[in-house]
Scaffold this motif. Structure first.
Motif, PDB file in Angstrom:
ATOM      1  N   GLY A  45      -8.446  39.395  17.014  1.00 22.34           N
ATOM      2  CA  GLY A  45      -9.415  40.394  17.443  1.00 22.34           C
ATOM      3  C   GLY A  45      -8.807  41.449  18.353  1.00 22.34           C
ATOM      4  O   GLY A  45      -9.030  42.654  18.173  1.00 22.34           O
ATOM      5  N   LEU A  46      -8.017  41.003  19.338  1.00 23.83           N
ATOM      6  CA  LEU A  46      -7.397  41.954  20.262  1.00 23.83           C
ATOM      7  C   LEU A  46      -6.358  42.812  19.542  1.00 23.83           C
ATOM      8  O   LEU A  46      -6.248  44.019  19.809  1.00 23.83           O
ATOM      9  N   THR A  47      -5.632  42.213  18.622  1.00 21.54           N
ATOM     10  CA  THR A  47      -4.645  42.977  17.857  1.00 21.54           C
ATOM     11  C   THR A  47      -5.321  44.101  17.073  1.00 21.54           C
ATOM     12  O   THR A  47      -4.827  45.236  17.022  1.00 21.54           O
ATOM     13  N   GLN A  48      -6.476  43.802  16.475  1.00 16.49           N
ATOM     14  CA  GLN A  48      -7.204  44.808  15.709  1.00 16.49           C
ATOM     15  C   GLN A  48      -7.755  45.909  16.621  1.00 16.49           C
ATOM     16  O   GLN A  48      -7.768  47.085  16.243  1.00 16.49           O
ATOM     17  N   ILE A  49      -8.211  45.527  17.800  1.00 22.30           N
ATOM     18  CA  ILE A  49      -8.741  46.517  18.745  1.00 22.30           C
ATOM     19  C   ILE A  49      -7.637  47.479  19.175  1.00 22.30           C
ATOM     20  O   ILE A  49      -7.836  48.697  19.220  1.00 22.30           O
ATOM     21  N   VAL A  50      -6.461  46.949  19.494  1.00 27.75           N
ATOM     22  CA  VAL A  50      -5.340  47.797  19.908  1.00 27.75           C
ATOM     23  C   VAL A  50      -4.925  48.723  18.764  1.00 27.75           C
ATOM     24  O   VAL A  50      -4.625  49.898  18.980  1.00 27.75           O
ATOM     25  N   ALA A  51      -4.930  48.201  17.540  1.00 29.25           N
ATOM     26  CA  ALA A  51      -4.557  49.017  16.386  1.00 29.25           C
ATOM     27  C   ALA A  51      -5.549  50.160  16.167  1.00 29.25           C
ATOM     28  O   ALA A  51      -5.170  51.245  15.712  1.00 29.25           O
ATOM     29  N   SER A  52      -6.819  49.939  16.519  1.00 36.89           N
ATOM     30  CA  SER A  52      -7.855  50.944  16.280  1.00 36.89           C
ATOM     31  C   SER A  52      -8.050  51.891  17.446  1.00 36.89           C
ATOM     32  O   SER A  52      -8.366  53.077  17.245  1.00 36.89           O
ATOM     33  N   PHE A  53      -7.844  51.404  18.685  1.00 31.53           N
ATOM     34  CA  PHE A  53      -8.166  52.219  19.861  1.00 31.53           C
ATOM     35  C   PHE A  53      -6.957  52.533  20.745  1.00 31.53           C
ATOM     36  O   PHE A  53      -7.086  53.274  21.717  1.00 31.53           O
ATOM     37  N   GLY A  54      -5.821  51.947  20.431  1.00 32.06           N
ATOM     38  CA  GLY A  54      -4.620  52.232  21.194  1.00 32.06           C
ATOM     39  C   GLY A  54      -4.376  51.247  22.323  1.00 32.06           C
ATOM     40  O   GLY A  54      -5.289  50.551  22.783  1.00 32.06           O
ATOM     41  N   GLY A  62      -1.857  42.657  29.601  1.00 29.94           N
ATOM     42  CA  GLY A  62      -2.143  42.461  28.183  1.00 29.94           C
ATOM     43  C   GLY A  62      -3.571  42.071  27.866  1.00 29.94           C
ATOM     44  O   GLY A  62      -3.926  41.900  26.694  1.00 29.94           O
ATOM     45  N   THR A  63      -4.409  41.919  28.888  1.00 28.22           N
ATOM     46  CA  THR A  63      -5.818  41.595  28.648  1.00 28.22           C
ATOM     47  C   THR A  63      -6.607  42.882  28.392  1.00 28.22           C
ATOM     48  O   THR A  63      -6.177  43.975  28.735  1.00 28.22           O
ATOM     49  N   LEU A  64      -7.781  42.706  27.798  1.00 27.41           N
ATOM     50  CA  LEU A  64      -8.596  43.850  27.398  1.00 27.41           C
ATOM     51  C   LEU A  64      -9.283  44.486  28.599  1.00 27.41           C
ATOM     52  O   LEU A  64      -9.914  43.798  29.405  1.00 27.41           O
ATOM     53  N   ASP A  65      -9.155  45.792  28.703  1.00 24.98           N
ATOM     54  CA  ASP A  65      -9.855  46.572  29.726  1.00 24.98           C
ATOM     55  C   ASP A  65     -11.208  46.969  29.146  1.00 24.98           C
ATOM     56  O   ASP A  65     -11.344  47.991  28.465  1.00 24.98           O
ATOM     57  N   ARG A  66     -12.215  46.161  29.379  1.00 21.83           N
ATOM     58  CA  ARG A  66     -13.534  46.372  28.775  1.00 21.83           C
ATOM     59  C   ARG A  66     -14.176  47.677  29.238  1.00 21.83           C
ATOM     60  O   ARG A  66     -14.875  48.345  28.471  1.00 21.83           O
ATOM     61  N   LYS A  68     -12.654  50.477  30.076  1.00 16.43           N
ATOM     62  CA  LYS A  68     -12.022  51.619  29.394  1.00 16.43           C
ATOM     63  C   LYS A  68     -12.452  51.672  27.929  1.00 16.43           C
ATOM     64  O   LYS A  68     -12.712  52.755  27.388  1.00 16.43           O
ATOM     65  N   LEU A  69     -12.541  50.506  27.307  1.00 15.45           N
ATOM     66  CA  LEU A  69     -12.996  50.468  25.916  1.00 15.45           C
ATOM     67  C   LEU A  69     -14.436  50.949  25.819  1.00 15.45           C
ATOM     68  O   LEU A  69     -14.799  51.686  24.891  1.00 15.45           O
ATOM     69  N   GLY A  70     -15.253  50.537  26.788  1.00 17.05           N
ATOM     70  CA  GLY A  70     -16.641  50.975  26.799  1.00 17.05           C
ATOM     71  C   GLY A  70     -16.770  52.481  26.922  1.00 17.05           C
ATOM     72  O   GLY A  70     -17.640  53.106  26.305  1.00 17.05           O
ATOM     73  N   ALA A  71     -15.888  53.075  27.718  1.00 20.67           N
ATOM     74  CA  ALA A  71     -15.912  54.534  27.889  1.00 20.67           C
ATOM     75  C   ALA A  71     -15.542  55.245  26.593  1.00 20.67           C
ATOM     76  O   ALA A  71     -16.067  56.322  26.289  1.00 20.67           O
ATOM     77  N   ILE A  72     -14.654  54.638  25.814  1.00 20.25           N
ATOM     78  CA  ILE A  72     -14.221  55.239  24.559  1.00 20.25           C
ATOM     79  C   ILE A  72     -15.347  55.245  23.529  1.00 20.25           C
ATOM     80  O   ILE A  72     -15.542  56.238  22.807  1.00 20.25           O
ATOM     81  N   ILE A  73     -16.104  54.148  23.450  1.00 17.12           N
ATOM     82  CA  ILE A  73     -17.154  54.059  22.425  1.00 17.12           C
ATOM     83  C   ILE A  73     -18.486  54.629  22.898  1.00 17.12           C
ATOM     84  O   ILE A  73     -19.413  54.770  22.107  1.00 17.12           O
ATOM     85  N   PHE A  74     -18.574  54.989  24.185  1.00 15.34           N
ATOM     86  CA  PHE A  74     -19.827  55.501  24.731  1.00 15.34           C
ATOM     87  C   PHE A  74     -20.214  56.793  24.003  1.00 15.34           C
ATOM     88  O   PHE A  74     -19.442  57.739  23.908  1.00 15.34           O
ATOM     89  N   ASN A  75     -21.423  56.805  23.473  1.00 19.57           N
ATOM     90  CA  ASN A  75     -21.946  57.969  22.740  1.00 19.57           C
ATOM     91  C   ASN A  75     -21.100  58.365  21.530  1.00 19.57           C
ATOM     92  O   ASN A  75     -21.140  59.512  21.082  1.00 19.57           O
TER      93      ASN A  75
END
Length: 240
Positions: A45-54, A62-66, A68-75
């Motif tokens: 799952g994390l590998t796919q997220i990095v491939a899609s969002f950088g 190496g853990t997910l910054d939720r 920052k990810l939330g800011a990317i998908i916001f709106n």
């Protein structure tokens, strides 16, 4: 084994009910916990997220910054759907695996706690669906108190979700959490009595004879499809 889906709305008390089930030694599979586990370092799952969002969505360790990810998908509906297409299948597989482990242990029933049980379509795979309900006014007041938020902010959060009254349409059992904790505890106790009665003797038979469990699952899926069609033909839900 009876597989019970548990859901509700924000601030209706689903987490309290989940805790009450656990206190009675009922295994609870928490989708929120699994959603965090499927994006741990080293997971697909994390590998796919990095491939899609950088890689910028990762902390230095190496853990997910939720956040920052939330800011990317916001709106951004496209990116939100992309993230959901990664997370939801992974969580569904994790739920299925945990249900299987409960069956291997010979559990009589297990509870699958999923906030978006209805929206995500997982309700179709549940033997029974339990919805934790309270009136819209009480839900709003509880949310404002819990989050120390304004009426406008709390209303906006509620309006972004499927109304609790619509979730009740899918319920086999409704727990009305409009009263006291003691009232809710009594309802949970009676709910468990009903669920154990529903599980009956068949849970042991399905454990000893796996094909019976498969037939039971297919029957459940077919019946839920018919039941949902009947509800739709009666028109929109008018409330409890």
């Amino acid at each position: 084994m009876a597989v019970v889906g548990l859901t509700g709305g924000i601030a209706t008390g689903k987490s309290t009910v989940s805790t009450l089930f656990k206190s009675r030694q009922i295994p609870v599979i928490d989708a929120d916990v699994l959603a965090r586990e499927v994006v741990q370092p080293g997971t697909k799952g994390l590998t796919q997220i990095v491939a899609s969002f950088g890689s910028e969505v990762l902390f230095p360790d190496g853990t997910l910054d939720r956040k920052k990810l939330g800011a990317i998908i916001f709106n951004n509906e496209v990116k939100r759907k992309k993230l959901n297409s990664i997370i939801h299948p992974a969580v569904s597989r994790a739920i299925l695996w945990n249900v299987f482990l409960c069956w291997l242990r010979g559990e009589k029933l297990c509870v699958v706690d999923v906030p978006l049980l209805i929206e995500g379509g997982l309700w179709k795979w549940m033997g029974k669906v339990v919805v934790v309900y309270c009136s819209a006014d009480i839900q709003l007041q509880r949310l404002m108190t819990r989050d120390n938020s304004s009426r406008e902010d709390a209303s906006a959060r509620l309006n972004s979700q499927l109304p609790i009254a619509q979730k009740v349409e899918y319920a086999d059992i409704v727990l009305d959490n409009s009263g006291t904790v003691q009232d809710l505890e009594q309802q949970v106790r009676l709910c468990l009595v009903k669920l154990e009665r529903i599980a009956g003797w068949s849970w042991r038979f399905s454990w000893l004879f796996p094909p019976f469990a498969l037939v039971s699952m297919l029957w459940t899926l077919g019946w839920r499809s018919v039941k949902r069609s009947r509800r739709q033909s009666r028109g929109p839900f008018k409330g409890i």
